[in-house]
Design a protein around this motif. Sequence first.
Motif, short mmCIF file in Angstrom:
data_model
loop_
_atom_site.label_atom_id
_atom_site.label_comp_id
_atom_site.label_asym_id
_atom_site.label_seq_id
_atom_site.Cartn_x
_atom_site.Cartn_y
_atom_site.Cartn_z
N SER A 1 42.31 -9.40 26.22
CA SER A 1 42.53 -10.15 24.99
C SER A 1 43.18 -9.22 23.97
O SER A 1 43.19 -8.01 24.16
CB SER A 1 41.21 -10.71 24.44
N ARG A 2 43.69 -9.80 22.90
CA ARG A 2 44.34 -8.98 21.88
C ARG A 2 44.00 -9.51 20.51
O ARG A 2 43.82 -10.72 20.31
CB ARG A 2 45.86 -8.94 22.10
N ASP A 3 43.93 -8.60 19.57
CA ASP A 3 43.69 -8.91 18.17
C ASP A 3 44.85 -8.34 17.39
O ASP A 3 44.89 -7.15 17.11
CB ASP A 3 42.36 -8.31 17.72
N SER A 4 45.80 -9.20 17.04
CA SER A 4 47.01 -8.72 16.36
C SER A 4 46.70 -8.16 14.98
O SER A 4 47.36 -7.24 14.52
CB SER A 4 48.03 -9.85 16.27
N ALA A 5 45.71 -8.72 14.32
CA ALA A 5 45.35 -8.23 12.99
C ALA A 5 44.90 -6.78 13.03
O ALA A 5 45.10 -6.02 12.09
CB ALA A 5 44.28 -9.11 12.38
N LYS A 6 44.28 -6.38 14.16
CA LYS A 6 43.78 -5.02 14.32
C LYS A 6 44.68 -4.17 15.22
O LYS A 6 44.37 -3.02 15.48
CB LYS A 6 42.36 -5.05 14.90
N SER A 7 45.77 -4.76 15.70
CA SER A 7 46.68 -4.06 16.62
C SER A 7 45.91 -3.44 17.77
O SER A 7 46.11 -2.27 18.14
CB SER A 7 47.48 -2.97 15.87
N THR A 8 45.04 -4.22 18.35
CA THR A 8 44.16 -3.72 19.40
C THR A 8 44.14 -4.71 20.57
O THR A 8 44.14 -5.93 20.36
CB THR A 8 42.74 -3.51 18.86
N VAL A 9 44.12 -4.16 21.76
CA VAL A 9 43.95 -4.97 22.96
C VAL A 9 42.65 -4.54 23.62
O VAL A 9 42.27 -3.36 23.56
CB VAL A 9 45.15 -4.83 23.92
N PHE A 10 41.96 -5.49 24.20
CA PHE A 10 40.67 -5.24 24.79
C PHE A 10 40.66 -5.57 26.28
O PHE A 10 41.41 -6.44 26.74
CB PHE A 10 39.59 -6.10 24.11
N LEU A 11 39.82 -4.88 27.02
CA LEU A 11 39.59 -5.20 28.41
C LEU A 11 38.09 -5.35 28.58
O LEU A 11 37.35 -4.37 28.53
CB LEU A 11 40.12 -4.11 29.34
N GLN A 12 37.66 -6.60 28.75
CA GLN A 12 36.25 -6.88 28.98
C GLN A 12 36.02 -6.90 30.48
O GLN A 12 36.64 -7.69 31.19
CB GLN A 12 35.87 -8.23 28.38
N MET A 13 35.15 -6.02 30.94
CA MET A 13 34.88 -5.88 32.37
C MET A 13 33.43 -6.26 32.64
O MET A 13 32.53 -5.78 31.95
CB MET A 13 35.14 -4.45 32.82
N SER A 14 33.23 -7.10 33.62
CA SER A 14 31.88 -7.50 33.99
C SER A 14 31.71 -7.37 35.50
O SER A 14 32.69 -7.22 36.23
CB SER A 14 31.58 -8.92 33.53
N SER A 15 30.46 -7.43 35.94
CA SER A 15 30.16 -7.30 37.37
C SER A 15 30.87 -6.10 37.98
O SER A 15 31.51 -6.20 39.03
CB SER A 15 30.54 -8.59 38.11
N LEU A 16 30.78 -4.98 37.30
CA LEU A 16 31.50 -3.79 37.73
C LEU A 16 31.02 -3.30 39.09
O LEU A 16 29.83 -3.42 39.43
CB LEU A 16 31.37 -2.69 36.69
N LYS A 17 31.97 -2.79 39.85
CA LYS A 17 31.71 -2.28 41.20
C LYS A 17 32.10 -0.81 41.27
O LYS A 17 32.95 -0.36 40.50
CB LYS A 17 32.54 -3.06 42.21
#
Length: 127
Positions: free
Chosen positions: A71-87
Amino acid sequence: QVQLVESGGALVQAGDSLRLSCAASGGTFTTATMAWFRQAPGKEREFVTAISWSGGTADHADSVKGRFTISRDSAKSTVFLQMSSLKPEDTAVYYCAAAAGRSSWWTGRQRYEYRYWGQGTQVTVSS
């Protein structure tokens, strides 16, 4: 010139969740396609996921589909990577990348398509 700084890497256990962040500066984040790649020891850097600058298109590698979300937040100039069920096989250095001058819907999977790269953040998943 775009600078990218990743954060959020950690040592976690299998099944845990983790969120990585990539803060962009020095360029036009709002019209840059953003992506995450990863590189495990002894392996090639591989595509993980990407999001178009409009936010309307996202692409995920089969290995993370259904578990990782970009996902990305243009207001914060930040992109996120949400990771779940990590292996344990998710263990790698995760890199943020940016590509400018593309169509609003474009995403790419090749390293050469991205001009700007961060320094990486380590994610280690223990079994």
